[in-house]
Design an enzyme around this catalytic site. Structure first.
Site, PDB file in Angstrom:
ATOM      1  N   LYS A 180       0.838  -1.202   0.000  1.00  9.92           N
ATOM      2  CA  LYS A 180       0.000   0.000   0.000  1.00  9.92           C
ATOM      3  C   LYS A 180       0.862   1.237   0.000  1.00  9.92           C
ATOM      4  CE  LYS A 180      -3.918   2.286   0.992  1.00  9.92           C
ATOM      5  NZ  LYS A 180      -3.593   3.085  -0.204  1.00  9.92           N
ATOM      6  N   LYS A 209       5.689   2.599   8.030  1.00  7.99           N
ATOM      7  CA  LYS A 209       4.495   3.300   8.530  1.00  7.99           C
ATOM      8  C   LYS A 209       3.407   2.299   8.893  1.00  7.99           C
ATOM      9  CE  LYS A 209       5.053   7.311   5.550  1.00  7.99           C
ATOM     10  NZ  LYS A 209       4.445   8.355   4.712  1.00  7.99           N
ATOM     11  N   LYS A 230       4.923   1.870  -3.400  1.00  5.05           N
ATOM     12  CA  LYS A 230       4.951   3.283  -3.805  1.00  5.05           C
ATOM     13  C   LYS A 230       5.084   3.363  -5.306  1.00  5.05           C
ATOM     14  CE  LYS A 230       4.996   7.431  -1.902  1.00  5.05           C
ATOM     15  NZ  LYS A 230       4.473   7.763  -0.572  1.00  5.05           N
ATOM     16  N   THR A 262      -3.392  13.168   6.922  1.00  3.62           N
ATOM     17  CA  THR A 262      -1.962  13.273   7.213  1.00  3.62           C
ATOM     18  C   THR A 262      -1.745  14.404   8.216  1.00  3.62           C
ATOM     19  OG1 THR A 262      -1.526  12.511   4.978  1.00  3.62           O
ATOM     20  CG2 THR A 262       0.344  13.439   6.168  1.00  3.62           C
ATOM     21  N   ASN A 287      -0.918  19.368   0.498  1.00  5.06           N
ATOM     22  CA  ASN A 287      -2.009  18.722   1.244  1.00  5.06           C
ATOM     23  C   ASN A 287      -1.724  18.713   2.748  1.00  5.06           C
ATOM     24  OD1 ASN A 287      -2.832  15.846   2.497  1.00  5.06           O
ATOM     25  ND2 ASN A 287      -4.492  16.666   1.266  1.00  5.06           N
ATOM     26  N   SER A 313      -6.451   5.883   4.766  1.00  2.00           N
ATOM     27  CA  SER A 313      -6.564   5.103   3.526  1.00  2.00           C
ATOM     28  C   SER A 313      -6.999   3.678   3.848  1.00  2.00           C
ATOM     29  CB  SER A 313      -5.216   5.050   2.802  1.00  2.00           C
ATOM     30  OG  SER A 313      -5.085   6.145   1.939  1.00  2.00           O
TER      31      SER A 313
HETATM   32  N1  GLU Z   1       1.247   8.946   0.132  1.00  2.00           N
HETATM   33  C1  GLU Z   1       0.909   8.905   1.515  1.00  2.00           C
HETATM   34  C2  GLU Z   1       2.115   8.536   2.356  1.00  2.00           C
HETATM   35  O1  GLU Z   1       3.249   8.756   1.963  1.00  2.00           O
HETATM   36  C3  GLU Z   1      -0.327   8.054   1.790  1.00  2.00           C
HETATM   37  C4  GLU Z   1      -0.266   6.630   1.326  1.00  2.00           C
HETATM   38  C5  GLU Z   1      -1.612   5.936   1.409  1.00  2.00           C
HETATM   39  O2  GLU Z   1      -2.579   6.554   1.778  1.00  2.00           O
HETATM   40  O3  GLU Z   1      -1.651   4.752   1.080  1.00  2.00           O
HETATM   41  O4  GLU Z   1       1.991   8.099   3.479  1.00  2.00           O
END
Ligand code: GLU
Length: 424
Positions: free
Chosen positions: A80, A104, A116, A200, A231, A358
């Site tokens: 994810k 994370k 990613k 976030t 954002n 998410s």
């Molecule tokens: N792009 C965001 C991050 O770096 C969110 C990733 C997501 O929601 O899956 O954490």
């Protein structure tokens, strides 16, 4: 002379986000007592796809874009993580970002590994229709390896809910069924979740509050500097302002604004464009470098990588740094600042609110049952407070900075899942 070359080599390595992430992962795994083969497995994504995407531009020409999708480790569950549209996207950066997503998910305990994606492009210079064609082309190019139970994309730098909507639509057409769980960060009417857009920044706000308690700093009247007005940065400015803090500096890619009495956040939010650009409207700007060194209690880098380095770390005045961006502080700068007693809440913890909501979005899509904003907020609050506590406690017990303890907390679940599966 020899020493100097050694020194600059060292700093150059620190600026390579993949190399520095690998070195912290190695440190974390060895402190946890895992054998070398676990590091060998974790140091690179298990799968990395490079694609070339032809896009018909508005003037009739065809431009070929390069894109990537990295899947770090799927031992815990599907991978994810977001998709970045930026001229500086590179293979190493996407790899590092996928590793950070694994960390994370481990830290906030989601049933995911990290993934990613990125496309080398400048969306600020593309039309709406060109962006749509690029987004759809990317999904066609990666469709074989992604899906609601394989790898679930989301927004990242310079991508938004509209781009997620095009991508979801393209994927649903390819698969011939409605696949709202294929991607998160969608508009509400297409199965998005309440609270995803501000998630976030909400997570960062919770980390700021918890870190301020540890440092006995009263948030009311505390001076806050935020680098980046995208954002994360823009929502965060609003939340800090609402919490009674004084936002004395903000910036975008072109410069920064400073007012020791506090900036007019509502006005700035009103005037920013969709890429977070606002400073072009002002004459008295300062640079991003100057912004980082402003007098303040709390500094939030919410833009891009390698902003706080051994070069400027000594001049930073904040007592708390909470990283809303991915990879804004180098290893060497972390060491310098930690030695000075600055509390750094690392990216893999502080910015995990986005992927947490998410996850909520994906759960709601899978169930076809939707939650209220209050439910989302309460669940996010619980998860972030617990994650902050775990990482903070581990840093005290192990006598290490919060970055290393966050990596230790984050990597453990991946290592355990990989071990139970018999991979290592
Ligand atoms: N792009 C965001 C991050 O770096 C969110 C990733 C997501 O929601 O899956 O954490």
């Amino acid at each position: 002379m020899g020493d100097k070359t050694e020194e600059s080599k060292q700093e150059m390595e620190n600026l390579n986000v993949l190399a520095s992430t690998q070195s912290i992962i190695q440190d974390a795994l060895s402190k946890l007592g895992y054998p070398e083969q676990v590091y060998e497995l974790m140091k690179e994504p298990m799968r990395m796809l490079t694609v070339r995407i032809p896009v018909r531009m508005d003037d009739g020409s065809v431009k070929i874009f390069t894109g990537y999708r990295a899947q770090h480790n799927d031992s815990v569950g599907p991978t994810k993580g977001g998709i970045r549209f930026h001229p500086e996207v590179s293979e190493d950066e996407v790899k590092a970002l996928s590793i950070w997503m694994s960390l994370k998910s481990g830290i906030v305990d989601l049933p995911y590994g990290g993934g990613k994606g990125g496309i080398i492009c400048d969306p600020r210079e593309m039309s709406f229709r060109e962006l749509e064609r690029l987004s759809r082309g990317y999904v066609r190019a990666i469709s074989q390896i992604v899906g609601p139970t394989k790898d679930i994309p989301a927004p990242d730098v310079f991508t938004n809910s509209q781009i997620m909507a095009w991508m979801m639509d393209e994927y649903s057409r390819i698969r011939e069924f409605d696949s709202s769980g294929f991607i998160t960060g969608k508009p509400l009417v297409l199965g998005g979740s309440h609270g995803r857009e501000s998630a976030t920044a909400k997570g960062v706000t919770i980390c700021i509050r918890e870190a301020a308690k540890k440092k006995e700093i009263d948030l009311t009247g505390a001076k806050v500097v935020i680098q980046g007005f995208g954002n994360a940065g823009s929502f965060l400015a609003k939340f800090m302002h609402d919490a009674g803090a004084t936002v004395v500096g903000i910036s975008d890619a072109y410069g920064a604004l400073h007012d020791p009495e506090g900036l007019d956040i509502d006005y700035l939010l009103d005037r920013r464009d969709s890429f977070g650009t606002v400073t072009k409207l002002f004459k008295n700007t300062i640079t991003n470098e100057e912004l980082l060194e402003l007098e303040c209690d709390i500094l939030v880098p919410a833009a891009i990588e390698n902003q706080i380095t051994s070069e400027n770390a000594d001049r930073i005045k904040a007592e708390i740094i909470v990283e809303a961006a991915n990879g804004p502080t180098t290893i060497e700068a972390t060491r310098i600042l930690s030695d000075k007693g600055v509390l750094i809440v690392p990216d893999v913890l502080a910015s995990a609110g986005g992927v947490t909501v998410s996850y909520f979005e994906w759960v709601q899509n899978n169930q076809g049952y939707y939650w209220t904003e209050e439910e989302v907020e309460a669940k996010l609050e619980n998860i972030m407070v617990k994650a902050f506590d775990n990482v903070y406690k581990a840093s005290k017990i192990r006598q290490v900075n919060m970055r290393l303890s966050a990596y230790m907390v984050g990597v453990r679940k991946l290592a355990e899942a990989s071990r139970f599966r018999g991979w290592v």
